[in-house]
Design an enzyme around this catalytic site. Structure first.
Site, PDB file in Angstrom:
ATOM      1  N   LYS A   1      42.323  31.165  47.764  1.00 28.73           N
ATOM      2  CA  LYS A   1      43.021  31.987  48.745  1.00 28.73           C
ATOM      3  C   LYS A   1      43.097  31.262  50.093  1.00 28.73           C
ATOM      4  O   LYS A   1      42.139  30.595  50.504  1.00 28.73           O
ATOM      5  CB  LYS A   1      42.270  33.311  48.883  1.00 28.73           C
ATOM      6  CG  LYS A   1      42.954  34.397  49.689  1.00 28.73           C
ATOM      7  CD  LYS A   1      42.092  35.662  49.596  1.00 28.73           C
ATOM      8  CE  LYS A   1      42.677  36.828  50.374  1.00 28.73           C
ATOM      9  NZ  LYS A   1      41.816  38.036  50.245  1.00 28.73           N
TER      10      LYS A   1
ATOM     11  N   SER B   1      44.123  42.120  48.967  1.00 25.12           N
ATOM     12  CA  SER B   1      44.856  41.100  49.684  1.00 25.12           C
ATOM     13  C   SER B   1      44.931  39.758  48.960  1.00 25.12           C
ATOM     14  O   SER B   1      45.675  38.862  49.370  1.00 25.12           O
ATOM     15  CB  SER B   1      44.231  40.895  51.062  1.00 25.12           C
ATOM     16  OG  SER B   1      42.916  40.386  50.961  1.00 25.12           O
TER      17      SER B   1
ATOM     18  N   SER C   1      40.063  43.765  47.586  1.00 25.99           N
ATOM     19  CA  SER C   1      40.990  42.640  47.667  1.00 25.99           C
ATOM     20  C   SER C   1      40.870  41.626  46.538  1.00 25.99           C
ATOM     21  O   SER C   1      41.745  40.788  46.369  1.00 25.99           O
ATOM     22  CB  SER C   1      40.837  41.924  49.012  1.00 25.99           C
ATOM     23  OG  SER C   1      41.395  42.714  50.042  1.00 25.99           O
TER      24      SER C   1
END
Length: 544
Positions: A123, A204, A228
């Site tokens: 990420k 996310s 997330s």
């Protein structure tokens, strides 16, 4: 912003031409597909697991270089062409060089660890001290190069992994606006769900979830504050692990809140996720929270996997609040319960968590206080030459670049956080104490002790919602089981449970602090008995 809305939003989130490392994304709004997309080309590595890839590397069928080339070709075909999934922000320009090094090490009989030669995406809020950037999807940090690796990047490299690139995400891990669309960032655009292209990936860690589902890699790393990792994993038909806070070091991860933040693996199978988890554990000298993991972590979680692991287990069903919003999702849960009973588990039904509904806005209060403090600390770590040193600087940047950074939604949460005082304030301390008490002693610990449970289960969430850049994430998307473990800092594993009109739905296993071995055993046994996961179809919209 209500507690229910906070939980629902879930902070929710090469080949030969690898030298073209940075992928610039379109920042225009994606139109929902109205007709069938072009056929998605098949890739040689589609849906292969880490176990499959390691077998191929050991036998000589594959080399690490071949894996990098194949995955980058796949990314090139699907991310900016074809269905234009928008899941990769940047590729590592040194990936082929690193792959050659890993191949040489293997040839010399010196593999580094369980991920040796395996390309992994991470990420874009996880620092790497290389030629890539770490931006949390924000244009403000688009050129930011951290001075050193995050703990996660260090552990991946030590295990022999090749960090292939950075994945898109809900910008700032979905803590910027109350009306954002999960999977959208100023730097990366809007991500699409590989199962159904007009649907969100949740967030996310949207790009990490979408990338694994689309076979850009066998596994990826996400981060979670509340949902997330687990929410996009469920939305993308994956296994996701949100570990106990402190099991994985957080140094070098752009933060939201130290009380709840953690990194976690996202993969197609429980075994792959367990392999990833073991590679990431240990004591992080820059994160004191990991000191509590001494004696509680393992470097090999695959040893806990048992296809008969449900036999004799006591499983509690958290029905109240976390079921009843989707009859089709509930039907899948009933089927999962039948599977567990058939495998020899005792199911305590219901085993509710009424205390969680009392948390109210206390969680949001904690996150906003800690966001200001923790983000300011992170920005300071970038050094004196970094252009943005505080949350206030970022707010001003967004205002000055509103047409690019805020074309669809604003920065209400940033502004709310900026108004908070220091962590010594009584309001913060009271909110944090309330969260701890209601999620732990009067929450997960209480119900598990009362019913002598090994784990709690509930649907991770309902079927994922339509992409909507006008209204943001859809309030009608249903519930979420991410909050109890997130607020408590306890482990949470989601496993594919089935489909609702072609949309993946996950089943969550939640337990006490440091209970990853037990949860993995149970999740693996359920996965092996149910075989619920199927690869994505890249459908234009849901089946009627």
């Amino acid at each position: 912003m209500t507690e229910d809305a906070l939980s629902r939003r879930a902070f929710v989130g090469v080949s030969a031409a690898i030298a073209v490392a940075r992928i610039e994304k379109s920042r225009s709004a994606p139109d929902a597909p109205r007709s069938a997309p072009a056929p998605v080309p098949q890739g040689a590595l589609d849906d292969l697991t880490i176990v499959d890839l390691q077998a191929g590397l050991q036998s000589g069928k594959y080399t690490a270089r071949m894996l990098v080339e194949q995955y980058v070709a796949r990314i090139g075909a699907l991310d900016q062409k074809g269905p234009t999934l928008n899941h990769v922000i940047e590729l590592n320009p040194d990936a082929l060089t690193i792959a050659d090094q890993r191949d040489a090490e293997r040839k010399a009989g010196k593999p580094r660890g369980p991920l040796h030669g395996i390309p992994i995406l991470i990420k874009d809020n996880i620092d790497t001290a290389d030629r890539m950037h770490t931006s949390a999807g924000s244009l403000a940090l688009a050129n930011s190069t951290p001075p050193r690796d995050s703990y996660v990047a260090e552990r991946l490299r030590a295990a022999g992994a090749i960090i292939l690139g950075k994945t898109n995400l809900s910008e700032w891990a979905n803590i910027r606006s109350t009306h954002s669309s999960s999977g959208w960032s100023g730097r990366g655009g809007q991500g699409k769900n590989p199962y159904t292209l007009d649907r969100n990936t949740s967030g996310s860690s949207s790009g990490s979830g979408g990338a694994v589902a689309a076979s850009y890699c066998a596994a990826a790393i996400g981060s979670e504050t509340d949902g997330s990792v687990t929410s996009p994993s469920a939305a993308c038909g994956l296994v996701g692990i949100k570990p106990t806070v402190g099991l994985i070091g957080r140094s070098g991860i752009i933060p939201i809140a130290h009380s709840q933040d953690t990194a976690g693996p996202m993969a197609r199978t429980v075994r792959d996720a367990a392999m990833m988890l073991g590679a990431l554990t240990g004591i992080d000298p820059r994160d004191s929270a990991t000191n509590a993991s001494q004696g509680n972590f393992s470097t090999d979680y695959t040893r806990f996997l048992d296809p008969n692991g449900l036999h004799g287990a006591r499983i509690g069903v958290a029905r109240e609040t976390f079921m009843g919003y989707s009859s089709k999702t509930d039907k899948l849960v009933e089927q999962a319960i039948d599977v567990m009973k058939h495998m020899g588990a005792t199911v305590v039904d219901p085993a509710n968590l009424p205390s969680i509904a009392k948390i109210g806005d206390a969680e949001l209060e904690v996150l906003l206080y800690e966001l200001k403090a923790d983000l300011n600390t992170y920005l300071a770590s970038l050094g004196p030459s970094a252009p943005y040193k505080t949350l206030a600087d970022l707010i001003r940047f967004n205002e000055q670049n509103a047409s690019r950074e805020m074309p669809y939604f604003g920065q209400e949460l940033f502004e709310m956080a900026q108004k908070k005082g220091p962590l010594t304030e009584t309001k913060y301390k009271n909110a944090r104490a309330k969260c701890v008490r209601l999620s732990r002693a009067e929450g997960i610990d209480a119900v598990m002790t009362k019913n002598r449970l090994d784990a709690l289960i509930a649907p991770t969430q309902g079927p994922v919602w339509l992409i909507d850049l006008v209204n943001g994430d859809c309030a009608g998307a249903g519930g979420s089981f991410t909050q109890p473990a997130a607020v408590a800092g306890y482990p949470h594993i989601t496993v594919p449970m089935g489909f609702v009109q072609g949309l993946p739905v996950g089943l969550s296993f939640v337990g006490r602090a440091w209970s990853e071995p037990t949860l993995l055993k149970l999740a693996y046994a359920y996965e092996q008995a149910s075989k619920a996961r199927k690869p994505p179809t890249f459908a234009a919209t849901v089946a009627v």
